[in-house]
Design an enzyme around this catalytic site. Structure first.
Site, PDB file in Angstrom:
ATOM      1  N   CYS A  66      50.315  38.963 -88.616  1.00 33.62           N
ATOM      2  CA  CYS A  66      49.941  39.442 -89.945  1.00 33.62           C
ATOM      3  C   CYS A  66      49.291  40.829 -89.809  1.00 33.62           C
ATOM      4  CB  CYS A  66      48.975  38.451 -90.604  1.00 33.62           C
ATOM      5  SG  CYS A  66      47.310  38.487 -89.905  1.00 33.62           S
ATOM      6  N   HIS A  89      42.589  33.528 -86.434  1.00 31.46           N
ATOM      7  CA  HIS A  89      44.002  33.538 -86.072  1.00 31.46           C
ATOM      8  C   HIS A  89      44.135  33.537 -84.553  1.00 31.46           C
ATOM      9  CE1 HIS A  89      45.573  35.381 -90.104  1.00 31.46           C
ATOM     10  NE2 HIS A  89      44.629  34.474 -90.305  1.00 31.46           N
ATOM     11  N   CYS A 101      46.110  40.811 -87.680  1.00 32.17           N
ATOM     12  CA  CYS A 101      46.403  40.653 -86.255  1.00 32.17           C
ATOM     13  C   CYS A 101      47.081  41.896 -85.684  1.00 32.17           C
ATOM     14  CB  CYS A 101      47.252  39.407 -86.037  1.00 32.17           C
ATOM     15  SG  CYS A 101      46.344  37.883 -86.423  1.00 32.17           S
ATOM     16  N   GLU A 146      45.994  35.269 -82.570  1.00 33.02           N
ATOM     17  CA  GLU A 146      46.019  36.606 -81.979  1.00 33.02           C
ATOM     18  C   GLU A 146      44.631  37.227 -81.920  1.00 33.02           C
ATOM     19  OE1 GLU A 146      49.819  36.460 -84.620  1.00 33.02           O
ATOM     20  OE2 GLU A 146      47.834  35.531 -84.590  1.00 33.02           O
TER      21      GLU A 146
END
Length: 162
Positions: free
Chosen positions: A85, A55, A88, A57
């Site tokens: 999410c 991801h 993250c 992040e």
């Protein structure tokens, strides 16, 4: 909210669009210092690398943790085009970043993409509020604009544009 939040969110949207162009889901993150300097940016690479932790992040925060002290990160703001999410949010907490600003809420993201992609529908602010140190969470902001990167093109079974 401060005026520069819009500018940096639009920067994160640009990074998300680039992620999509590179064959990944359209997520982007930008780390900005307390003085307003862009320190790092990262695209989602999950689909191209087949790495579930790719991801935007988590990639950005892994690099930020190597480069900057916890004291410096506490003064930074992380800008992301969509609400982080739970994975993250954990990375945000453990990195020590002091502030997060996001464009599209996880609820709105689910409305926009529906069942085209798997995701957990938890709210970043609720998760981070349970931590032992404070992380300021601001969002959603510019939600309709942030939704556009998810509306463009078609999606395959993994949730990305072919």
């Amino acid at each position: 909210m401060i005026e520069s939040d819009h500018r940096y969110l639009r920067y994160a949207l640009m990074v998300a669009q680039r992620s999509r162009e590179h064959g990944n889901r359209p997520f982007g993150a930008v780390l900005v210092s307390g003085r307003g300097r862009v320190l790092l940016e990262a695209e989602n690479t999950q689909d191209v690398t087949h790495d579930c932790t790719g991801h935007a992040e988590t990639r950005l925060l892994a690099e930020a943790s190597r480069r900057f002290t916890p004291t410096a990160l506490a003064q930074c703001t992380l800008y992301v085009n969509a609400e982080p999410c739970p994975m993250c949010a954990g990375a945000i907490f453990w990195s020590g970043v002091g502030r997060v600003v996001f464009g599209l809420s996880s609820s709105r993201l689910h409305e926009v993409i529906g069942n085209r992609s798997e995701h957990l529908r938890e709210h970043c602010a609720e998760l981070l509020a349970r931590g032992t140190h404070r992380v300021e969470v601001v969002g959603p902001m510019i939600e309709e604009e942030a939704a556009q990167v998810f509306n463009e093109g078609t999606w395959n079974a993994r949730g990305i544009a072919p």
